[in-house]
Structure formats: structure tokens, C-alpha cells
Motif scaffolding. Structure first.
Motif, PDB file in Angstrom:
ATOM      1  N   ILE A   8       0.866  -1.184   0.000  1.00 43.22           N
ATOM      2  CA  ILE A   8       0.000   0.000   0.000  1.00 43.22           C
ATOM      3  C   ILE A   8       0.897   1.226   0.000  1.00 43.22           C
ATOM      4  O   ILE A   8       1.744   1.397   0.885  1.00 43.22           O
ATOM      5  N   ARG A  10       1.074   5.388  -0.086  1.00 43.08           N
ATOM      6  CA  ARG A  10       0.314   6.607   0.204  1.00 43.08           C
ATOM      7  C   ARG A  10       1.164   7.832  -0.122  1.00 43.08           C
ATOM      8  O   ARG A  10       2.384   7.787  -0.053  1.00 43.08           O
ATOM      9  N   GLN A  14      -1.972   9.288  -7.080  1.00 40.15           N
ATOM     10  CA  GLN A  14      -3.042   9.100  -8.069  1.00 40.15           C
ATOM     11  C   GLN A  14      -3.081  10.297  -9.004  1.00 40.15           C
ATOM     12  O   GLN A  14      -2.892  11.435  -8.585  1.00 40.15           O
ATOM     13  N   ASN A  37      -5.767   1.880  -8.102  1.00 42.38           N
ATOM     14  CA  ASN A  37      -6.089   2.985  -7.208  1.00 42.38           C
ATOM     15  C   ASN A  37      -7.177   2.559  -6.236  1.00 42.38           C
ATOM     16  O   ASN A  37      -8.083   1.808  -6.595  1.00 42.38           O
ATOM     17  N   ASP A  40      -9.482   5.810  -1.186  1.00 47.42           N
ATOM     18  CA  ASP A  40      -8.892   6.647  -0.134  1.00 47.42           C
ATOM     19  C   ASP A  40      -7.663   7.425  -0.622  1.00 47.42           C
ATOM     20  O   ASP A  40      -6.996   8.102   0.152  1.00 47.42           O
ATOM     21  N   SER A  42      -4.928   6.073  -1.988  1.00 45.36           N
ATOM     22  CA  SER A  42      -3.725   5.240  -2.002  1.00 45.36           C
ATOM     23  C   SER A  42      -3.684   4.397  -3.274  1.00 45.36           C
ATOM     24  O   SER A  42      -4.660   4.312  -4.018  1.00 45.36           O
ATOM     25  N   HIS A  44      -2.688   0.453  -4.388  1.00 39.83           N
ATOM     26  CA  HIS A  44      -2.423  -0.897  -3.888  1.00 39.83           C
ATOM     27  C   HIS A  44      -1.740  -1.715  -4.978  1.00 39.83           C
ATOM     28  O   HIS A  44      -2.079  -1.585  -6.157  1.00 39.83           O
ATOM     29  N   ASP A  72       4.711   9.108   0.434  1.00 38.24           N
ATOM     30  CA  ASP A  72       4.846   9.420   1.856  1.00 38.24           C
ATOM     31  C   ASP A  72       5.074   8.168   2.693  1.00 38.24           C
ATOM     32  O   ASP A  72       5.773   8.215   3.698  1.00 38.24           O
ATOM     33  N   SER A  73       4.450   7.058   2.298  1.00 41.85           N
ATOM     34  CA  SER A  73       4.648   5.810   3.042  1.00 41.85           C
ATOM     35  C   SER A  73       4.397   4.607   2.149  1.00 41.85           C
ATOM     36  O   SER A  73       3.613   4.672   1.203  1.00 41.85           O
TER      37      SER A  73
END
Length: 91
Positions: A8, A10, A14, A37, A40, A42, A44, A72-73
Motif C-alpha cells: 500500500i 500513500r 493518483q 487505485n 482513499d 492510495s 495498492h 509518503d509511506s
């Protein structure tokens, strides 16, 4: 050894070519699976490959394969290997 992961991602991932760029990297490394997409914001990824290729893939995803994206993560967990995957798809 063949490994599979659910990933995942983030950040600003998108609408910036992240999935397309991820597919290009996956194809170069021989990664099988898919990227899509989520509502939320994110992205996947379900990916499987030999462990060395997976390590390279994770490293490239973590710094963003798209010049317009910002990661970011990145969170991942091991999932069962699917012997029926033959390519990497963008959904």
C-alpha cells in the motif's frame, strides 16, 4: 525463492502516472501481479517475484517511479504466492 507481497503506497500517487510507471518497473524486473487505485487516495499493489527482484521493486516504489508523484509511506505484508500469475497488470 518466490515471494509475494501486498503493498500500500500513500502520498500523491493518483493522477500522476504512478501506476503506469510502476508497471514499467515491474515489467523490467519480471514482477507479476497488479496495481490499482483505491478510493482513499492510495495505490495498492499485489506483486510476486524472486526475492532479489522484489527487493529492487520495493526500493524503486519507495522513491516513486513517477517524477510527478510523491511517496509518503509504503506498507507491505507477505501474501500467498499465486502460481497462475503470468504478467503485471494495471487495473
Amino acid at each position: 525463492m518466490l515471494v509475494a507481497k501486498k503493498i500500500i503506497v500513500r502520498g500523491r500517487v493518483q493522477g500522476v502516472g504512478f501506476r503506469y510507471s510502476t508497471k514499467i518497473i515491474a515489467d523490467k524486473l519480471g514482477i507479476k501481479g497488479s496495481v490499482w487505485n483505491e478510493t482513499d487516495g492510495s495505490v495498492h499493489i499485489e506483486a510476486q517475484a524472486e526475492s532479489d527482484a522484489m527487493s529492487d521493486f520495493m526500493a524503486k516504489i519507495s522513491v516513486s517511479p513517477s517524477p510527478y508523484a510523491r511517496v509518503d509511506s509504503v506498507n507491505s505484508k507477505d501474501i500467498p504466492v499465486n502460481e497462475h500469475l503470468h504478467r503485471f497488470r494495471t487495473l
